[in-house]
Design an enzyme around this catalytic site. Structure first.
Site: not given
Ligand code: IVH
Length: 555
Positions: A85, A117, A316
């Site tokens: 992301l 997150k 963040k």
């Molecule tokens: S959505 C298309 N939702 O953040 C990408 N990611 O930088 C969809 N992560 O390694 C990701 N909490 O593991 C999403 N609520 C959340 C999240 C999340 C943590 C992590 C994910 C990934 C990273 C992306």
């Protein structure tokens, strides 16, 4: 050996019951039956499977305990890449994200699905016809490590989706993590076993999942939250992300309670502030929130830039940990005489504020973390908690770094000169001066006047410093002898505030017995004990007359 029908039916019943109780216990946190009952069912299923090996299906809860260790993990290619992301830190960056989305879709207001997150590690779970057949880490996003056996040990992860009508293929994506409370317990156990403690829940989760021996993983308190899907076949899913998440929830895949649907940039920022305010109280660590366009067709239209979606962004929180230099160590003398070592730091911006002092807790902690003056240290400032030094960066130590011994530095109290002593069963070194020590006296008076004790408004540290330093008061009782002349002559004390302070002192006489007992600041008598004492004795005279035996009668 063929399985008799009634045995097969019994095994199916036990599998479903055990998994239902896993869900109640590990996901909803609402257990229905005592552990012993659960264990009984588990052992019965184990016996049946030992007798009829055909019963040991891949979705059997007995598979959760871990199998033989691997020599190495195998790699696999994700069917749909696991992307990253892009990040936003400031409100303006969020507004710019929302503007790009609105322009891309040609709409006035966008609906977003939002969730925390999680600070864990990303995984993918493949369910074929409702059965968990494969699990993998994110790896580099294209290929990850196959960790199916390890993931099966996580009781929050369903081995079979709760539906009579499972899709041919469903790839669930989410985050494996360790809850804060479980992390504290895990580290306590590590300490007791004399093994190395984990730096934080994220590291502990990562280390636990990447064990070649699944039996070790099985002993670690890992849990899981889903946040989306990968590839899907053989089912028509809703076209809104929040409805897809509801569908996962119905399949008993854990999804977090804090997810919401909001409108527009105001909705995003309100959510950010709401979660930020609740962050400390959440059971898991998070490092921000994630905003995703809720409509899945709109997501597709927006598409991707390099490795990140245009339809989502991570907002963040300010980092809670930062590195800085330890310039020196001072001490503070507390209400009970405890000498607290306080790190003097090169100022550093962390957790949204500049920090130049942080607690080192006590001498044992300095020793345990091997903190030396001149070291580069990691400072943590989380919410309202006092900033603390959590550790050193050993690789950045230079030869001049100096070891520190509190007792050698302070054989006597820096404030009153009384001996400093450390009792064998206590972590704190203490000034033995009692209320002779001005530092203890000030703290005792501040505690006496504090909001939860006698609640004397205006009796803050600046005023107490003056009253004690000028020897105008020696004990809390002396507060009640203060007059207008004395107060009005102090620095920064206008007549009006002197009148108010005297009125607050007078008003404090009208308090409860419990508050008064608490205000005395007796060691080990906190608010709860003060209430118990007040209820039991009913008045000061009875409490003062009580001997040890009478005190032991207090429920
Ligand atoms: S959505 C298309 N939702 O953040 C990408 N990611 O930088 C969809 N992560 O390694 C990701 N909490 O593991 C999403 N609520 C959340 C999240 C999340 C943590 C992590 C994910 C990934 C990273 C992306």
């Amino acid at each position: 050996m063929l399985v008799p029908q009634d045995v097969a039916a019994r095994a199916r019943f036990l599998r479903e019951e055990i998994e239902r109780h896993n869900y109640l216990y590990y996901v909803l946190d609402e257990p229905e039956i005592p552990d012993a009952e659960y264990d009984k069912m588990f052992r019965e299923l184990g016996r049946l499977e030992a007798e009829y090996p055909l019963l040991a299906t891949p979705d059997s809860p007995t598979r959760r305990v871990g199998a033989a260790p691997l020599a190495e993990f195998s790699h696999l290619t994700h069917r749909v890449p696991m992307l990253s992301l892009s990040n936003a830190f400031e409100d303006e960056e969020v507004a710019a994200f929302d503007r790009r989305v609105r322009e891309g879709l040609g709409v006035e207001v966008v609906e977003y699905a939002v969730d925390p997150k999680f600070d864990g590690l990303a995984i993918s779970l493949i369910y074929e016809n409702g059965i968990l057949v494969q699990g993998a880490t994110r790896g580099d996003g294209d290929t990850g490590e196959e960790v199916t056996t390890n993931l099966r040990t996580i009781k929050a992860i369903p081995l079979r989706l709760h539906t009579a009508n499972p899709p041919q293929l469903l790839e669930v994506r989410g985050e494996v993590l360790i809850l804060k409370a479980d992390f504290e317990k895990l580290n306590r156990q590590q300490r007791e076993k004399g093994e190395k403690e984990f730096a934080n829940p994220r590291n502990a989760a990562a280390g636990s999942l990447r064990q070649l021996d699944p039996r070790i993983t099985a002993t670690r308190p890992l849990t899981f939250f889903a946040y989306g899907l990968g590839s899907v076949e053989g089912v028509n899913l809703p076209r809104k992300l929040n409805a897809v998440m509801d569908y996962l929830e119905a399949l008993r895949v854990p999804v977090c309670r804090e997810r919401r649907v909001v409108q527009g940039v105001e909705g995003l920022l309100d959510y950010y502030r709401m979660i930020g305010a609740r962050r400390e109280g959440l059971p898991y660590d998070i490092d921000g929130v994630v905003y995703k366009v809720n409509d899945l067709d709109s997501q597709e239209r927006l598409g991707y830039v390099s490795r990140a979606p245009r339809f989502a962004v991570a907002h963040k929180f300010p980092a809670q940990e930062a590195m800085t230099e330890l310039l020196g160590i001072d001490v503070q003398v507390g209400r009970t005489g405890a000498l607290t070592p306080v790190a003097r730091l090169k100022p550093v911006f962390v957790g949204g504020a500049t920090v130049s002092n942080a607690t080192l807790h006590n001498e044992d902690e300095i020793r345990r973390k091997d903190v030396r003056i001149g070291d580069t240290v990691i400072v943590r400032r989380a919410g309202d908690v006092i900033p603390e030094v959590v550790g050193v960066v050993p690789g950045m130590r230079h030869s001049g770094a100096q070891e520190y011994s509190l007792l050698e530095q302070y054989p006597v109290c820096p404030v009153c000169g009384s001996h400093v002593i450390r009792l064998p069963d206590e972590a704190a070194a203490r000034c033995s001066g009692g209320l002779f020590c001005p530092a203890q006296r000030k703290q005792a008076i501040l505690h006496f006047a504090s909001r939860r004790a006698m609640d004397i408004e205006g009796m803050g540290d600046k005023l107490v410093d003056q009253l004690v330093d000028k020897e105008l008061i020696h004990t809390p009782a002396d507060l009640y002898k203060l007059g207008m002349n004395t107060l009005a002559n102090l620095d920064r004390m206008a007549e009006k505030s002197a009148i108010n302070t005297l009125a607050a002192i007078e008003a404090s006489k009208n308090t409860t017995l419990a508050r008064f007992i608490f205000a005395l600041g007796i060691r080990n008598v906190g608010e709860a004990t003060a209430k118990d004492l007040a209820r039991h004795f009913g008045g000061m005279a009875a409490l003062m007359a009580a001997d040890e035996g009478a005190l032991q009668q207090v429920p």
